[in-house]
Design a protein around this motif. Structure first.
Motif, short mmCIF file in Angstrom:
data_model
loop_
_atom_site.label_atom_id
_atom_site.label_comp_id
_atom_site.label_asym_id
_atom_site.label_seq_id
_atom_site.Cartn_x
_atom_site.Cartn_y
_atom_site.Cartn_z
N GLU A 81 0.83 -1.21 0.00
CA GLU A 81 0.00 0.00 0.00
C GLU A 81 0.87 1.26 0.00
O GLU A 81 0.60 2.20 -0.74
CB GLU A 81 -0.91 -0.02 1.23
CG GLU A 81 -1.85 1.16 1.34
CD GLU A 81 -2.68 1.11 2.61
OE1 GLU A 81 -3.03 2.20 3.09
OE2 GLU A 81 -2.98 0.03 3.12
N ALA A 82 1.91 1.27 0.81
CA ALA A 82 2.81 2.43 0.87
C ALA A 82 3.54 2.62 -0.46
O ALA A 82 3.65 3.75 -0.95
CB ALA A 82 3.83 2.25 2.00
N MET A 83 4.00 1.53 -1.06
CA MET A 83 4.68 1.63 -2.35
C MET A 83 3.74 2.19 -3.41
O MET A 83 4.12 3.06 -4.19
CB MET A 83 5.20 0.26 -2.80
CG MET A 83 6.38 -0.24 -2.01
SD MET A 83 7.86 0.74 -2.24
CE MET A 83 8.34 0.21 -3.87
N SER A 84 2.52 1.72 -3.41
CA SER A 84 1.53 2.19 -4.37
C SER A 84 1.22 3.67 -4.17
O SER A 84 1.13 4.44 -5.13
CB SER A 84 0.25 1.36 -4.24
OG SER A 84 -0.72 1.80 -5.16
N ALA A 85 1.08 4.09 -2.91
CA ALA A 85 0.77 5.49 -2.61
C ALA A 85 1.90 6.41 -3.08
O ALA A 85 1.65 7.46 -3.67
CB ALA A 85 0.53 5.67 -1.12
N VAL A 86 3.13 6.01 -2.84
CA VAL A 86 4.27 6.83 -3.24
C VAL A 86 4.38 6.87 -4.76
O VAL A 86 4.59 7.93 -5.34
CB VAL A 86 5.58 6.30 -2.60
CG1 VAL A 86 6.79 6.98 -3.20
CG2 VAL A 86 5.53 6.51 -1.10
N HIS A 87 4.22 5.73 -5.41
CA HIS A 87 4.29 5.71 -6.87
C HIS A 87 3.17 6.53 -7.50
O HIS A 87 3.37 7.19 -8.50
CB HIS A 87 4.26 4.27 -7.40
CG HIS A 87 5.58 3.58 -7.27
ND1 HIS A 87 5.80 2.59 -6.35
CD2 HIS A 87 6.76 3.78 -7.90
CE1 HIS A 87 7.05 2.19 -6.43
NE2 HIS A 87 7.65 2.89 -7.37
N ASP A 88 1.97 6.46 -6.89
CA ASP A 88 0.85 7.24 -7.41
C ASP A 88 1.11 8.73 -7.30
O ASP A 88 0.75 9.50 -8.18
CB ASP A 88 -0.46 6.88 -6.69
CG ASP A 88 -0.97 5.49 -7.06
OD1 ASP A 88 -0.45 4.89 -8.03
OD2 ASP A 88 -1.88 5.01 -6.36
N MET A 89 1.76 9.14 -6.22
CA MET A 89 2.08 10.56 -6.04
C MET A 89 3.07 11.02 -7.10
O MET A 89 2.97 12.12 -7.62
CB MET A 89 2.68 10.81 -4.65
CG MET A 89 1.67 10.74 -3.54
SD MET A 89 2.44 11.05 -1.94
CE MET A 89 2.93 12.75 -2.13
N CYS A 90 4.02 10.18 -7.40
CA CYS A 90 5.05 10.52 -8.38
C CYS A 90 4.47 10.56 -9.79
O CYS A 90 5.00 11.24 -10.66
CB CYS A 90 6.20 9.51 -8.33
SG CYS A 90 7.12 9.59 -6.79
N ALA A 91 3.37 9.86 -10.00
CA ALA A 91 2.79 9.78 -11.34
C ALA A 91 1.81 10.92 -11.62
O ALA A 91 1.33 11.07 -12.72
CB ALA A 91 2.09 8.45 -11.53
N GLU A 92 1.51 11.75 -10.59
CA GLU A 92 0.57 12.85 -10.77
C GLU A 92 1.23 14.00 -11.51
O GLU A 92 2.44 14.19 -11.45
CB GLU A 92 0.08 13.35 -9.42
CG GLU A 92 -0.86 12.39 -8.73
CD GLU A 92 -1.35 12.93 -7.40
OE1 GLU A 92 -1.14 14.12 -7.11
OE2 GLU A 92 -1.92 12.14 -6.65
N GLY A 93 0.44 14.77 -12.20
CA GLY A 93 0.95 15.96 -12.86
C GLY A 93 0.74 15.90 -14.36
O GLY A 93 0.23 14.94 -14.90
N VAL A 94 1.14 16.97 -14.99
CA VAL A 94 0.97 17.10 -16.43
C VAL A 94 2.33 16.97 -17.09
O VAL A 94 3.31 17.57 -16.64
CB VAL A 94 0.35 18.47 -16.79
CG1 VAL A 94 0.26 18.66 -18.29
CG2 VAL A 94 -1.02 18.60 -16.14
N VAL A 95 2.37 16.21 -18.14
CA VAL A 95 3.60 16.05 -18.91
C VAL A 95 3.32 16.61 -20.29
O VAL A 95 2.37 16.22 -20.96
CB VAL A 95 4.03 14.58 -19.00
CG1 VAL A 95 5.26 14.43 -19.88
CG2 VAL A 95 4.28 14.00 -17.62
#
Length: 101
Positions: A81-95
């Motif tokens: 769950e922690a790994m998923s939460a951190v990865h999800d945060m890193c994947a947010e934003g506009v590219v």
């Protein structure tokens, strides 16, 4: 400093119980059966208790093994769950990608 369990070793321990075979667990985890067996011996040494006992042709959890199995499932779920939460945060934003010709 307090001792801690290795999550990869706990993952092998849990997989072996859930799959009913440490050979299948080793295959699923991409490890050799002997490597997983070595990790399980180290886990028993870390726990200071026998975790598995022979049960006919298979293995069964001892009382200590059942306690660790229950905790291990919770630890692994929290880790995932922690790994998923951190990865999800890193994947947010506009590219935005631009190419100049």
């Amino acid at each position: 400093m307090a001792a801690s369990f290795d999550l990869d070793v706990l993952r092998g321990f849990v997989a072996g119980i859930e799959l009913g075979s440490y050979t299948r667990a080793a295959d699923q985890l991409g490890r050799s059966t002997s490597a997983l067996s070595t990790q399980l011996r180290r886990l028993e040494a870390s726990a200071g208790a026998v975790l598995l006992r022979k049960d006919g042709r298979g293995l069964a959890l001892t009382q200590a093994g059942q306690v660790l199995f229950d905790y291990a499932k919770r630890l692994l779920a929290l880790n995932d769950e922690a790994m998923s939460a951190v990865h999800d945060m890193c994947a947010e934003g506009v590219v935005r990608v631009g190419i100049h010709a």
